[in-house]
Design an enzyme around this catalytic site. Structure first.
Site, mmCIF file in Angstrom:
data_model
loop_
_atom_site.group_PDB
_atom_site.id
_atom_site.type_symbol
_atom_site.label_atom_id
_atom_site.label_comp_id
_atom_site.label_asym_id
_atom_site.label_seq_id
_atom_site.Cartn_x
_atom_site.Cartn_y
_atom_site.Cartn_z
ATOM 1 N N LYS A 93 0.800 -1.226 0.000
ATOM 2 C CA LYS A 93 0.000 0.000 0.000
ATOM 3 C C LYS A 93 0.839 1.286 0.000
ATOM 4 O O LYS A 93 0.379 2.354 0.412
ATOM 5 C CB LYS A 93 -1.011 0.051 1.181
ATOM 6 C CG LYS A 93 -1.846 -1.189 1.403
ATOM 7 C CD LYS A 93 -2.258 -1.931 0.184
ATOM 8 C CE LYS A 93 -3.125 -1.184 -0.780
ATOM 9 N NZ LYS A 93 -3.194 -1.910 -2.106
ATOM 10 N N THR A 96 3.072 0.696 -4.816
ATOM 11 C CA THR A 96 3.725 -0.363 -5.601
ATOM 12 C C THR A 96 3.251 -0.384 -7.051
ATOM 13 O O THR A 96 4.061 -0.420 -7.986
ATOM 14 C CB THR A 96 3.371 -1.756 -4.986
ATOM 15 O OG1 THR A 96 3.359 -1.656 -3.577
ATOM 16 C CG2 THR A 96 4.313 -2.838 -5.471
ATOM 17 N N THR A 97 1.932 -0.362 -7.223
ATOM 18 C CA THR A 97 1.341 -0.523 -8.551
ATOM 19 C C THR A 97 1.770 0.622 -9.480
ATOM 20 O O THR A 97 2.083 0.408 -10.648
ATOM 21 C CB THR A 97 -0.205 -0.546 -8.431
ATOM 22 O OG1 THR A 97 -0.545 -1.285 -7.253
ATOM 23 C CG2 THR A 97 -0.843 -1.182 -9.624
ATOM 24 N N HIS A 161 7.531 -7.921 -1.545
ATOM 25 C CA HIS A 161 7.323 -7.138 -0.310
ATOM 26 C C HIS A 161 8.249 -7.649 0.799
ATOM 27 O O HIS A 161 8.158 -7.190 1.943
ATOM 28 C CB HIS A 161 5.889 -7.309 0.195
ATOM 29 C CG HIS A 161 4.822 -6.709 -0.680
ATOM 30 N ND1 HIS A 161 4.871 -5.421 -1.160
ATOM 31 C CD2 HIS A 161 3.638 -7.226 -1.134
ATOM 32 C CE1 HIS A 161 3.775 -5.167 -1.869
ATOM 33 N NE2 HIS A 161 3.025 -6.255 -1.872
ATOM 34 N N ARG A 183 6.093 5.258 1.939
ATOM 35 C CA ARG A 183 5.085 6.324 1.925
ATOM 36 C C ARG A 183 4.739 6.697 3.362
ATOM 37 O O ARG A 183 4.926 5.869 4.285
ATOM 38 C CB ARG A 183 3.844 5.745 1.211
ATOM 39 C CG ARG A 183 2.716 6.682 0.992
ATOM 40 C CD ARG A 183 1.541 5.951 0.343
ATOM 41 N NE ARG A 183 0.512 6.882 -0.041
ATOM 42 C CZ ARG A 183 -0.695 6.547 -0.480
ATOM 43 N NH1 ARG A 183 -1.006 5.257 -0.604
ATOM 44 N NH2 ARG A 183 -1.573 7.462 -0.809
ATOM 45 N N SER A 191 -4.844 3.448 3.328
ATOM 46 C CA SER A 191 -4.921 2.709 2.065
ATOM 47 C C SER A 191 -5.167 1.216 2.332
ATOM 48 O O SER A 191 -5.979 0.571 1.664
ATOM 49 C CB SER A 191 -3.610 2.914 1.290
ATOM 50 O OG SER A 191 -3.735 2.412 -0.007
ATOM 51 N N TYR A 249 6.814 7.979 -1.956
ATOM 52 C CA TYR A 249 5.606 8.279 -2.735
ATOM 53 C C TYR A 249 5.403 9.791 -2.809
ATOM 54 O O TYR A 249 5.034 10.330 -3.854
ATOM 55 C CB TYR A 249 4.423 7.605 -2.030
ATOM 56 C CG TYR A 249 3.090 7.730 -2.712
ATOM 57 C CD1 TYR A 249 2.679 6.790 -3.650
ATOM 58 C CD2 TYR A 249 2.211 8.763 -2.389
ATOM 59 C CE1 TYR A 249 1.430 6.888 -4.260
ATOM 60 C CE2 TYR A 249 0.972 8.871 -2.983
ATOM 61 C CZ TYR A 249 0.585 7.930 -3.926
ATOM 62 O OH TYR A 249 -0.649 8.028 -4.519
ATOM 63 N N ARG A 313 -7.230 4.029 -6.033
ATOM 64 C CA ARG A 313 -8.260 4.733 -5.266
ATOM 65 C C ARG A 313 -8.063 6.230 -5.445
ATOM 66 O O ARG A 313 -8.229 6.742 -6.520
ATOM 67 C CB ARG A 313 -8.191 4.284 -3.793
ATOM 68 C CG ARG A 313 -9.413 4.591 -2.967
ATOM 69 C CD ARG A 313 -9.255 4.114 -1.527
ATOM 70 N NE ARG A 313 -8.138 4.714 -0.844
ATOM 71 C CZ ARG A 313 -8.213 5.779 -0.047
ATOM 72 N NH1 ARG A 313 -9.364 6.340 0.181
ATOM 73 N NH2 ARG A 313 -7.129 6.267 0.553
ATOM 74 N N GLY A 315 -5.096 8.078 -4.402
ATOM 75 C CA GLY A 315 -3.705 8.421 -4.691
ATOM 76 C C GLY A 315 -3.317 9.803 -4.204
ATOM 77 O O GLY A 315 -2.617 10.540 -4.883
HETATM 78 P P1 A3P Z 1 -4.731 5.190 -1.822
HETATM 79 O O1 A3P Z 1 -5.433 4.025 -1.240
HETATM 80 O O2 A3P Z 1 -4.215 6.145 -0.785
HETATM 81 O O3 A3P Z 1 -5.508 5.907 -2.869
HETATM 82 P P2 A3P Z 1 -0.061 -0.349 -3.679
HETATM 83 O O4 A3P Z 1 0.067 -0.249 -5.149
HETATM 84 O O5 A3P Z 1 1.248 -0.464 -2.967
HETATM 85 O O6 A3P Z 1 -1.058 -1.347 -3.279
HETATM 86 O O7 A3P Z 1 -0.606 1.086 -3.186
HETATM 87 C C1 A3P Z 1 -1.907 1.494 -3.474
HETATM 88 C C2 A3P Z 1 -1.981 3.008 -3.391
HETATM 89 O O8 A3P Z 1 -1.335 3.590 -4.536
HETATM 90 C C3 A3P Z 1 -3.405 3.491 -3.415
HETATM 91 O O9 A3P Z 1 -3.412 4.652 -2.574
HETATM 92 C C4 A3P Z 1 -3.619 3.866 -4.867
HETATM 93 O O10 A3P Z 1 -4.669 4.771 -5.101
HETATM 94 C C5 A3P Z 1 -2.251 4.458 -5.194
HETATM 95 N N1 A3P Z 1 -1.988 4.482 -6.644
HETATM 96 C C6 A3P Z 1 -2.230 3.497 -7.541
HETATM 97 N N2 A3P Z 1 -1.897 3.891 -8.773
HETATM 98 C C7 A3P Z 1 -1.442 5.160 -8.668
HETATM 99 C C8 A3P Z 1 -0.966 6.118 -9.615
HETATM 100 N N3 A3P Z 1 -0.915 5.847 -10.906
HETATM 101 N N4 A3P Z 1 -0.572 7.314 -9.146
HETATM 102 C C9 A3P Z 1 -0.625 7.606 -7.836
HETATM 103 N N5 A3P Z 1 -1.079 6.753 -6.892
HETATM 104 C C10 A3P Z 1 -1.481 5.541 -7.308
#
Ligand code: A3P
Length: 347
Positions: A93, A96-97, A161, A183, A191, A249, A313, A315
């Site tokens: 969270k 990563t993505t 992770h 982050r 998150s 982040y 979500r 971000g």
């Molecule tokens: P929020 O839940 O605060 O919105 P992970 O990828 O480690 O699971 O983290 C998920 C978080 O990264 C979520 O945060 C998500 O919205 C955010 N996120 C995913 N894609 C993103 C992007 N392209 N730019 C910025 N934040 C992003």
């Protein structure tokens, strides 16, 4: 979501493909069985989503699935990295993505710019399919990390992770490079809260924000405690700055342009002046923007019970303000200040 096939083995499988015989599931079952005796020797505690979590080398883990403690043990025993691999390591969270998308789009930009017949993978597939977790690759019969990318000098991207203490020795002893992302813990916790409650596995018990706060502060959630995860990689990145790139982040959000250039240099594919002049960095930022990835991932499942959409979500930086009480915020700040007092990290 459309599937596509190319030599990078970025394939989005439909659920029906997996229905009958799934070698990944069989291999995983075999692995869980192999380490079941060691599992029983570990301290356990109820934590995240009502699950029993297991403490291994200072961190809490699940006891089944690819992100289990048995998987970490198996990787420690027999994972062999290719020297050209680059790993994105994160506490869950932390973004990563997004960073998977940025690394993939940056490294493969020439390929998808030149060949307009190939759709950009990030416009049709989840970034987790483009930069797979080693935990998932390991149980595949013909893992991507063996068959992928025929050119041994070109970097190949994977992620995990796993905390620094428990990273397979084979990775630490190799010349492989790592990108680490963390982050603000308050945004990470919130998150986790939204992510967890969108999972649709029946045995998982939904959590209130208060319960999530309790497990997050105790560290009893997968790969927790969060602060120790960050601390270990921060220290390692100070000792090995050319091997570990440490990102946050918040800085990535604030200055995406320069951070993408920094990532490109670290991956060994810096942007030329010409590319920059033609808007190459902005193009990567556009493909990997939250809006673009959200749109590409609005349907379908990444994994059983885990929709593609769940990774995207708000971000926001500082979005925690909408969900945490002042008291929760103060406690998290106090833990962060204490744990990170000798580190130069600010969010
Ligand atoms: P929020 O839940 O605060 O919105 P992970 O990828 O480690 O699971 O983290 C998920 C978080 O990264 C979520 O945060 C998500 O919205 C955010 N996120 C995913 N894609 C993103 C992007 N392209 N730019 C910025 N934040 C992003």
């Amino acid at each position: 979501m459309a599937a596509f096939d190319d030599s990078l083995s970025v394939v989005s499988k439909s659920t029906s493909d997996k229905e009958h015989h799934d070698p990944e599931k069989d291999n995983l079952a075999h692995l869980l069985d192999k380490y079941k005796d060691r599992l029983t020797t570990l301290p356990k505690q109820k934590g995240w989503m009502g699950e029993n979590l297991y403490l291994y080398q200072g961190f809490w883990y699940r006891s089944y699935g690819p992100f289990s403690v048995q998987m970490t043990m198996a990787l420690q025993d027999s994972y062999q990295p290719h020297p050209a691999n680059i790993y994105l390591v994160t506490p869950p969270k932390s973004g990563t993505t997004w960073v998977k998308a940025l690394m993939f789009a940056t490294l493969n930009r020439a390929r998808y710019n030149q060949n307009t017949l190939l759709p950009h993978p990030l416009l049709i597939s989840n970034p987790h399919n483009c930069v797979p977790f080693i935990e998932r690759e390991f149980t595949k019969k013909t893992p991507n990390y063996v068959q992928e990318n025929p050119n041994p000098h070109t970097a190949r991207l994977f992620s995990t992770h796993i905390p620094y203490t428990s990273l397979p020795r084979s990775i630490l002893d190799s010349s492989c490079r790592l990108v680490y992302l963390c982050r603000n813990p308050k945004d990470v916790m919130v998150s986790w809260y939204y992510f967890s409650n969108k999972l649709t596995k029946k045995h998982l018990t939904p959590m209130t924000i208060k319960e999530m706060f309790e497990v997050f502060t105790k560290g009893t959630l997968p790969y927790g405690p969060y602060w120790d995860h960050v601390k270990e990689y921060y220290k390692a990145s100070c000792q090995h700055p050319t091997r570990i790139l440490f990102l946050t982040y918040e800085v990535l959000k604030k200055d995406t342009f320069n951070q993408v250039k920094r990532i490109a240099e670290f991956l060994g594919c810096p942007f030329s002046k010409e590319e920059e002049g033609k808007g190459g960095v902005e193009e990567i930022m556009r493909i990997c923007s939250l809006e673009s990835l959200k749109e590409a991932n609005k349907d379908g499942e990444y994994n059983e019970g885990v929709s593609n959409a769940v990774f995207f979500r708000e971000g926001k930086v500082g979005g925690w303000g909408d969900d945490l009480t002042n008291e929760m915020s103060k406690i998290l700040d106090d833990i962060t200040n204490e744990k990170f007092q000798d580190l130069n990290i600010s969010f």
